[in-house]
Design a protein around this motif. Sequence first.
Motif, PDB file in Angstrom:
ATOM      1  N   LYS A  40      55.886  67.389  48.660  1.00 27.07           N
ATOM      2  CA  LYS A  40      55.918  68.851  48.568  1.00 27.07           C
ATOM      3  C   LYS A  40      57.246  69.331  47.986  1.00 27.07           C
ATOM      4  O   LYS A  40      57.290  70.140  47.059  1.00 27.07           O
ATOM      5  CB  LYS A  40      55.727  69.435  49.970  1.00 27.07           C
ATOM      6  CG  LYS A  40      54.685  70.509  50.055  1.00 27.07           C
ATOM      7  CD  LYS A  40      54.330  70.721  51.506  1.00 27.07           C
ATOM      8  CE  LYS A  40      54.078  72.172  51.786  1.00 27.07           C
ATOM      9  NZ  LYS A  40      53.692  72.409  53.162  1.00 27.07           N
ATOM     10  N   GLY A  41      58.333  68.781  48.537  1.00 30.67           N
ATOM     11  CA  GLY A  41      59.676  69.164  48.083  1.00 30.67           C
ATOM     12  C   GLY A  41      59.945  68.726  46.654  1.00 30.67           C
ATOM     13  O   GLY A  41      60.461  69.498  45.836  1.00 30.67           O
ATOM     14  N   ALA A  42      59.564  67.482  46.341  1.00 36.53           N
ATOM     15  CA  ALA A  42      59.832  66.932  45.002  1.00 36.53           C
ATOM     16  C   ALA A  42      59.062  67.684  43.917  1.00 36.53           C
ATOM     17  O   ALA A  42      59.602  67.952  42.839  1.00 36.53           O
ATOM     18  CB  ALA A  42      59.464  65.451  44.965  1.00 36.53           C
ATOM     19  N   LEU A  43      57.806  68.049  44.205  1.00 32.31           N
ATOM     20  CA  LEU A  43      56.997  68.736  43.191  1.00 32.31           C
ATOM     21  C   LEU A  43      57.457  70.171  42.982  1.00 32.31           C
ATOM     22  O   LEU A  43      57.446  70.685  41.862  1.00 32.31           O
ATOM     23  CB  LEU A  43      55.506  68.698  43.554  1.00 32.31           C
ATOM     24  CG  LEU A  43      54.856  67.310  43.576  1.00 32.31           C
ATOM     25  CD1 LEU A  43      53.349  67.429  43.666  1.00 32.31           C
ATOM     26  CD2 LEU A  43      55.236  66.473  42.365  1.00 32.31           C
ATOM     27  N   GLN A  49      62.580  73.120  37.985  1.00 34.69           N
ATOM     28  CA  GLN A  49      63.487  72.535  36.990  1.00 34.69           C
ATOM     29  C   GLN A  49      62.896  72.521  35.590  1.00 34.69           C
ATOM     30  O   GLN A  49      63.578  72.802  34.610  1.00 34.69           O
ATOM     31  CB  GLN A  49      63.841  71.091  37.380  1.00 34.69           C
ATOM     32  CG  GLN A  49      64.920  70.990  38.445  1.00 34.69           C
ATOM     33  CD  GLN A  49      65.173  69.533  38.850  1.00 34.69           C
ATOM     34  OE1 GLN A  49      64.388  68.644  38.551  1.00 34.69           O
ATOM     35  NE2 GLN A  49      66.267  69.304  39.542  1.00 34.69           N
ATOM     36  N   GLN A  50      61.616  72.162  35.509  1.00 39.86           N
ATOM     37  CA  GLN A  50      60.987  72.032  34.189  1.00 39.86           C
ATOM     38  C   GLN A  50      60.156  73.256  33.803  1.00 39.86           C
ATOM     39  O   GLN A  50      59.479  73.255  32.786  1.00 39.86           O
ATOM     40  CB  GLN A  50      60.133  70.765  34.144  1.00 39.86           C
ATOM     41  CG  GLN A  50      60.948  69.523  34.429  1.00 39.86           C
ATOM     42  CD  GLN A  50      60.256  68.259  33.931  1.00 39.86           C
ATOM     43  OE1 GLN A  50      59.262  68.297  33.227  1.00 39.86           O
ATOM     44  NE2 GLN A  50      60.794  67.127  34.304  1.00 39.86           N
ATOM     45  N   ILE A  55      51.873  72.233  38.943  1.00 37.27           N
ATOM     46  CA  ILE A  55      51.987  70.798  39.211  1.00 37.27           C
ATOM     47  C   ILE A  55      51.334  70.546  40.561  1.00 37.27           C
ATOM     48  O   ILE A  55      51.453  71.355  41.480  1.00 37.27           O
ATOM     49  CB  ILE A  55      53.443  70.280  39.166  1.00 37.27           C
ATOM     50  CG1 ILE A  55      53.443  68.738  39.271  1.00 37.27           C
ATOM     51  CG2 ILE A  55      54.317  70.925  40.234  1.00 37.27           C
ATOM     52  CD1 ILE A  55      54.690  68.077  38.776  1.00 37.27           C
ATOM     53  N   ALA A  56      50.602  69.464  40.651  1.00 37.17           N
ATOM     54  CA  ALA A  56      49.910  69.159  41.903  1.00 37.17           C
ATOM     55  C   ALA A  56      49.897  67.659  42.133  1.00 37.17           C
ATOM     56  O   ALA A  56      49.965  66.866  41.187  1.00 37.17           O
ATOM     57  CB  ALA A  56      48.474  69.683  41.853  1.00 37.17           C
TER      58      ALA A  56
END
Length: 286
Positions: A40-43, A49-50, A55-56
């Motif tokens: 959850k945090g990384a996505l 950032q991008q 994103i999923a």
Amino acid sequence: SFRISRLVAPEENGFRSMNSVTSSSFCGLSLNPGQKLAVKGALLKLKLQQNLESIAFWGKIMGIEKDFLIAKSLKAGKMEFKTTYYVSVDEGVSFSELLPCPEQKRKMASELKFQMFKGNLQFKYGKAPEEPEEEGKVVDDPRLSEEERLSHVVETIDKETCIVPKGAYVLTATSRVVPNVEYKGLSSLMAKKVSSYVLMQQPVEHKTLTKIKCRGAANTTDFLDGIANAEPKGVWTVQADSTGLVVTLRHLRWTGFEFHTAVGMPSYEGAYFGYGLENHDVALMV
């Protein structure tokens, strides 16, 4: 183990809510609590950032040494359906872009039909090239890397399973693909029909392309290829739970894929949990 309360409506600017997908179970498998939090945090970080439209979490491909967690970003835009995949080898703490498999290596990748993934992106399949006789001469390594194979497999599975309920998206008069705000979910009858689901990707069927051409200036929800004619016939199965309120679709060729939708609600989710190996008995099962 699957409850309706876990189904969350898709993000307004996304194609699947990552909150719901990370917390649900698919084919009896799910992420552990630590992975759920990390993913959850990384996505979310990656999205910011991008500057991604969406994103999923896409799924998990299990390897001998380690598992790969996969995420997918989709930019539908003006019917462009630009897809980027991301991979995590550290339980979902960080994701990096999964580069597409070069055209000349796809055949190699598709020939590894029964071999499990190692769980190491740097691993190379096949015999190493011989050392050059001349010193300092660099020899091309023709071998297939695990990352190239993973990319090919994820793309192949996704091409056949990237389904959404028909009507969940709309093609506007200006040819933009956007979530349909008027979509309220499928009826009990329609949810159980394979013809109620479409592939969220560039349409290729002549019938679909003709409909898009002839639509005039109106908005339409009929602009994506359906799965009713997927080969072999019967490769998709549809099943309702005991309450009749949650409908599950499974793909018999890619047996780790599962899709859920709640009757009369605009929520749905799908993910793949498996070894990335095709079920070669599919013809006997349909």
